[in-house]
Write a protein that holds these residues in place. Structure first.
Motif, short mmCIF file in Angstrom:
data_model
loop_
_atom_site.label_atom_id
_atom_site.label_comp_id
_atom_site.label_asym_id
_atom_site.label_seq_id
_atom_site.Cartn_x
_atom_site.Cartn_y
_atom_site.Cartn_z
N MET A 262 -8.48 -30.16 -7.05
CA MET A 262 -9.48 -29.39 -6.48
C MET A 262 -10.34 -30.31 -5.53
O MET A 262 -10.96 -31.29 -5.77
CB MET A 262 -10.37 -28.47 -7.36
N ARG B 230 -8.44 -38.58 -3.61
CA ARG B 230 -8.88 -38.60 -4.87
C ARG B 230 -8.03 -37.56 -5.66
O ARG B 230 -7.38 -37.79 -6.69
CB ARG B 230 -10.43 -38.29 -5.32
N ALA B 231 -7.93 -36.14 -5.05
CA ALA B 231 -7.11 -35.24 -5.61
C ALA B 231 -5.54 -35.45 -5.39
O ALA B 231 -4.71 -35.51 -6.22
CB ALA B 231 -7.30 -33.92 -5.04
N ASN C 276 -3.60 -38.24 -7.70
CA ASN C 276 -3.21 -37.84 -9.02
C ASN C 276 -1.77 -36.97 -9.02
O ASN C 276 -1.23 -36.61 -9.97
CB ASN C 276 -4.09 -36.80 -9.42
N ARG D 83 -7.15 -43.81 -13.62
CA ARG D 83 -7.41 -44.43 -14.84
C ARG D 83 -7.43 -43.72 -15.97
O ARG D 83 -7.24 -44.01 -17.25
CB ARG D 83 -8.90 -44.79 -14.54
N CYS E 97 -9.43 -44.05 -7.53
CA CYS E 97 -8.78 -44.43 -9.17
C CYS E 97 -9.09 -43.52 -10.28
O CYS E 97 -8.41 -43.71 -11.39
CB CYS E 97 -9.35 -45.80 -9.26
N PHE E 98 -10.28 -42.77 -10.17
CA PHE E 98 -10.57 -41.90 -11.17
C PHE E 98 -9.47 -41.14 -12.03
O PHE E 98 -9.63 -41.50 -13.34
CB PHE E 98 -11.80 -40.87 -10.91
N GLY E 99 -8.77 -40.53 -11.50
CA GLY E 99 -7.86 -39.70 -12.11
C GLY E 99 -6.66 -40.72 -12.80
O GLY E 99 -5.88 -40.53 -14.04
N THR F 108 -18.54 -33.73 -3.94
CA THR F 108 -18.48 -33.93 -5.21
C THR F 108 -17.98 -35.54 -5.59
O THR F 108 -17.28 -35.68 -6.68
CB THR F 108 -17.60 -33.11 -6.08
N LEU F 109 -18.02 -36.43 -4.78
CA LEU F 109 -17.61 -38.01 -5.31
C LEU F 109 -18.55 -38.30 -6.09
O LEU F 109 -19.69 -38.08 -6.34
CB LEU F 109 -17.67 -38.72 -3.73
N PHE F 110 -18.25 -39.31 -7.11
CA PHE F 110 -19.11 -39.70 -8.15
C PHE F 110 -19.94 -40.73 -7.24
O PHE F 110 -19.38 -41.85 -6.94
CB PHE F 110 -18.22 -40.27 -9.14
N ALA G 235 -5.06 -32.10 -14.62
CA ALA G 235 -4.61 -32.61 -13.46
C ALA G 235 -3.63 -32.55 -12.57
O ALA G 235 -3.35 -32.94 -11.70
CB ALA G 235 -4.48 -34.33 -14.11
#
Ligand SMILES: Nc1ncnc2c1ncn2[C@@H]1O[C@H](COP(=O)(O)OP(=O)(O)O)[C@@H](O)[C@H]1O
Ligand SMILES: [Mg+2]
Lengths: 260, 260
Positions: free
Chosen positions: A81, A148-149, A152, A103, A99-101, A87-89, A77
């Motif tokens: 990148m 998102r990056a 983190n 969480r 929130c991904f990272g 590359t979004l989920f 983390a």
């Protein structure tokens, strides 16, 4: 004081016919805190390979990469990148993607939301928090990926032609946007591109790589002061620097075509 | 007609219904017109009438209930084991290498050919019916789930790692959610196959169920009852299919985006 040291890093791939291709020659690069390094070079010269090694997604054949004097061994983390492909989920909304990272780090939910919301604002996606990636344009998806990056709070950002699939106008807006964020947050960024304009406009340093097997053939400071306005693209200094880099890159593109 | 051009919902329903109408019309003409002997094919009216008698006087609803119970029971047992195993095989290559050859072999073993063996082992009770359904659906489920999980987009996997995901959370937060809609599709499809196995299981050695009623009717040359039984199976299959589709759209709204 450099935060990232790339020392003698090379990468050899085994080909299907059993032979070996050298994708990247032993490469050295010192990245200082707050550097915004843009990397130029003909396609196939090993730019992505270099970035993926720094990200820990690929392993070098020789040499080592140090982040804050610690050897990089796999992804983490601390190095965010942003990829060229989207590359979004797809099963998560914009907010959940950001929130991904957080969480993953085990942050309490309300704190996750608070941080994610602040990045939604920074990348200008207010009102789209609950949209799914497929409901967004390419530019918006890449802004979400950036948020998102950044959410983190990584030591550095690695970006591999993140605007490569966007149309020209969107691309220019994204450049200003990213530059604005960098000027505000003073992140350290490695940014691969094949667009010379982009490299000069955003970078504090530009690195040109040679045709395959890649190596760094030119490493140049970009002297324009910050904050930069897009109008500097029309100045004579900008044109001169761009002209010089165009020559350098062109020579390598020709060399790489002769190789193929 | 233009290739791949969608049509409106009312039109689609009208077309779908009209084939059923056509089907019954051809059937009615063939039987009432005397083109086919009554001994071999009952006419639609007789079929509906004897279906009514079956339900009101002969306790056919209980047979239907038994058959549904067997399919759902056997299928749920198969799914409960196939889901974790399939996900594990898709995610971890050594586990896949261990099970895959055997499972691939087993999926070609016809479930119905096991019936005599199963009767020897567990008798003609409910265990035998459940076991047939289990054998018929388990191996198919495992293999298809493993393939879907193994085909998770690699760029999403890499993105998750650069966001700090651990191996365990990669499985939980990327591989499973990304495969979930397709896994639901697989469950829907294999449940459809399970319906054909249950009837075969009930044709041999059963004292209740739709298949049992069909075998009994054959002895009596009651083609009207046989056809009614077959239609009931078709209707139940169709309803469960629609329920599944509806549930999939509800649970995975993101998967349908950008498809049509
Ligand atoms: N996984 C791989 N296996 C074999 N060869 C590879 C692999 N990845 C990259 N290469 C080769 O390494 C060279 C550099 O690739 P890459 O780093 O993607 O170039 P760039 O990003 O500069 O266009 C290319 O010739 C490419 O074909
Ligand atoms: Mg590349």
């Amino acid at each position: 004081m450099s935060i990232l040291s790339i020392r003698g890093v090379s990468r050899e791939f085994s080909t299907q016919s059993g032979g070996k291709t050298l994708a990247l020659q032993a490469t050295n690069l010192e990245v200082a805190e707050n550097d915004f390094i843009t990397i130029l070079g003909p396609s196939g010269c090993g730019k992505s390979t270099l970035l993926r090694i720094v990200a820990g997604l690929d392993r070098q054949t020789t040499g080592e990469v140090l982040l804050d004097d610690k050897v990089i061994d796999g992804p983490g983390a601390d190095r965010g990148m942003v990829f060229q492909s989207y590359t979004l989920f797809p099963w998560l909304t914009v907010l959940e993607n950001i929130c991904f990272g957080l969480r993953e780090r085990g942050l309490p939910r309300d704190q996750q939301i608070e941080i994610a919301q602040s990045f939604v604002k920074k990348v200008g996606l207010v009102g789209f928090e609950n949209h799914f990636p497929k409901q967004l344009s390419g530019g918006m998806q890449q802004r979400t990926a950036l948020a998102r990056a950044l959410a983190n709070n990584p030591r550095m950002l690695l970006m591999d032609e993140p605007f490569g699939a966007l149309d020209h106008q969107t691309r220019e807006l994204m450049q200003e946007h990213l530059l604005g964020i960098w000027e505000a947050e003073r992140k350290t960024i490695l940014f691969v591109t094949h667009d010379i304009d982009e490299a000069v406009f955003m970078g504090s340093r530009v690195v040109v790589m040679s045709a395959r097997p890649g190596r760094i053939k030119l490493d140049r400071e970009i002297p324009f002061a910050h904050p930069r306005h897009y109008s500097i693209k029309t100045t004579a200094d900008f044109a001169a620097l761009k002209g010089e880099l165009t020559e350098q890159v062109r020579a390598e593109v020709i060399a790489s075509q002769a190789l193929a | 007609m233009k290739p791949l051009t969608p049509i409106s919902t009312p039109k689609r329903i009208a077309l779908g219904v009209s084939f059923f109408v056509l089907f019954f019309a051809v059937w009615a003409v063939a039987t009432f017109g005397g083109f086919v002997s009554r001994t071999f094919l009952a006419d639609p009216i007789t079929m509906v009438k004897s279906g009514y008698t079956l339900i009101t006087e002969m306790g056919f609803l209980k047979d239907i209930g038994m058959t549904v119970w067997r399919v759902v029971g056997g299928f749920l047992i198969a799914a409960a084991i196939a889901l974790p195993l399939g996900v594990a095989m898709g995610a971890y290559k050594p586990i896949e290498a261990f099970f895959e050859p055997f499972v691939s072999f087993s999926r070609y073993l016809p479930a119905s050919a096991f019936i005599p063996l199963l009767i020897l082992w567990v008798g003609i009770g409910e265990e035998q019916k459940l076991a047939v359904i289990f054998i018929g659906s388990f191996f198919q489920l495992v293999l298809m789930i493993a393939v879907v999980v193994g085909n998770t987009r690699r760029d999403l996997v890499e993105a998750a790692y650069t966001l700090g995901a651990s191996d365990a959370s990669l499985v939980k937060r990327v591989l499973i959610p990304s495969a979930a809609p397709e896994i639901a599709e697989i469950l829907r499809m294999v449940l459809g196959w399970a319906w054909t196995y249950v009837i075969v299981a009930e044709l041999i050695g059963a004292s209740s169920g739709i298949g049992y009623m069909i075998t009994n009717s054959q002895a009596l040359l009651a083609t009207d009852q046989i056809i009614f039984g077959i239609i009931v199976i078709g209707v139940i299959g169709l309803v469960s299919d629609l329920l599944f589709k509806f549930a999939n759209q509800r649970f995975f709204p993101w998967a349908a985006l950008g498809k049509a």
